[in-house]
Design an enzyme around this catalytic site. Sequence first.
Site, PDB file in Angstrom:
ATOM      1  N   HIS A  28       0.843  -1.194   0.000  1.00 51.44           N
ATOM      2  CA  HIS A  28       0.000   0.000   0.000  1.00 51.44           C
ATOM      3  C   HIS A  28       0.875   1.240   0.000  1.00 51.44           C
ATOM      4  O   HIS A  28       2.033   1.208   0.426  1.00 51.44           O
ATOM      5  CB  HIS A  28      -0.959   0.009   1.199  1.00 51.44           C
ATOM      6  N   CYS A  29       0.321   2.336  -0.519  1.00 52.57           N
ATOM      7  CA  CYS A  29       0.992   3.624  -0.460  1.00 52.57           C
ATOM      8  C   CYS A  29       0.153   4.525   0.439  1.00 52.57           C
ATOM      9  O   CYS A  29      -0.507   4.046   1.359  1.00 52.57           O
ATOM     10  CB  CYS A  29       1.185   4.207  -1.856  1.00 52.57           C
ATOM     11  N   MET A  30       0.142   5.825   0.172  1.00 56.08           N
ATOM     12  CA  MET A  30      -0.578   6.752   1.041  1.00 56.08           C
ATOM     13  C   MET A  30      -2.089   6.560   0.988  1.00 56.08           C
ATOM     14  O   MET A  30      -2.778   6.722   1.994  1.00 56.08           O
ATOM     15  CB  MET A  30      -0.244   8.192   0.647  1.00 56.08           C
TER      16      MET A  30
END
Length: 532
Positions: A28-30
């Site tokens: 996952h990212c932001m």
Amino acid sequence: MSEDKNRATAAAILPLVGGARNVTSIAHCMTRLRLGIKHRSMVQDEALKALPAVMGVVEDDTYQIVLGPGTVARVTPEFERLVEEARATAGQSAAATPDGSAPGGPHPGDSPAPPHTTAPSAEELAAQGAALKARQKARNATPVKLFLRRIANIFVPLIPALIGCGIVAGINGLLTNLGWLPSVVPALAAMASGFMSLIAVFVGYNTAKEFGGTAVLGGAVAAIIVFPGVANITAFGQKLSPGQGGVLGALAAALLAVQVEKWCRRWVPEALDVLLTPTLTVLLSGLVTIFGLMYVAGTVSTAIGTFATWLLATGGAFAGFVLGGLFLPLVMLGLHQALIPIHTTLIQEQGYTVLLPILAMAGAGQVGAALAVYLRLPRNGSVRKTIKSALPAGFLGVGEPLIYGVSLPLGRPFITACIGGAFGGGFVGLFNQLGDAVGSTAIGPSGWALFPLVKGNQAIGTTITIYALGLLVGYVIGFLATYFFGFSKQMLTDLNATPEPAAATPPPGSATPDPATGHGPAPAPDRPGAGS
């Protein structure tokens, strides 16, 4: 969001992406849950978009489900646990049949066949957006763009720390200016600066990991750059300084370390590999870093900061107009990822990046355009519903649902949204040109979420006001351009055509008298989940 709700969201997503056996990687990212998918045909896009927690989906090198900041960091661990549990259960019964399928039905977490439905216009637009994204993805699979994507993968994991430290730095600056809590200010300064002083190590670690080397060796070589003792070393007739070269030097040093390590793995005898390979990797890469890369990367980093300052000081309005208008097309082309090391370098050199607030105006143009689409399509309930659900995320800088669900498939509104972003960027750039720099102490957030990170060379109130007015300009111009030029007459006619309601077709048997009353049609049974 409670833990039960996070798990419920993860449990709802898993079958819609084809089940645990269809997931090859999880990250996952932001804002996005990024999944590696084995069979794309098993993913139910429209059902995913219909989930309350899902803001949209984006298909790139991974399948990305937009959950929003904060939520994604809580849902991802639950999703990983569900996948592990489903795989463990499936593994116990996989040997029951030759093809590995479980007897007696589907595996836990597996997806049922998607039902055939007639998509309303909003779903058609989303499908068009996904198709455009898929075609653009194919065009973006060039060596240069794939390399830029890998560079982005190095920096994206660092964004949470950049945001956290950036906000602490903002609080520290506010307390310093107000003269409050003088005993706490040094502690906050240490918290805000600690990560940035060692960011080269993290960049080196992630670089080696991304390019197939031993991560800790990449970090070890990059650590040379920030070691205080390099101040006693002379290269090219000049004394080195700790941190010289910054993230660019760390990136180059770790890339070199990966190549040296791979060469050693091929040629060093296995019996000596555990001793010689790490030693030669650190020694050879370290010497090149000290007597070459630090000086060269330091020169490049300084040049980037000088050029950015000069560009906005001499042609800020024009530069802001171009950057704000072209940022979303750059995203579609995959070229925006080249900006991430530049942002990080500017933060190291100047304490903030002056480019991010300008680029954030692109999202403001999208929001303004979406509001205009909402008003211009009064009879298209499905598109209006999509816009209403995506607007809160758009204001916070998460623009994918609006871009790929509304403006890009419609065509003209995407262009007019870019015009809004151009004027917003030009406004912020103009103030940079007049001497009021507006920057961000971290990368990642956009829109309203960027306010806590805004920093410049003037009082914080002035800097925040300029950024807020830039957003307002983006909203207004994006709205006006879309309202007056975003649709042809034919588009308005087609998109405002009132569809035949599904309830107009009587269900089978509805003409028979109601057995409870003896007259009138029998009421149709309630649909599961109606009104929820």
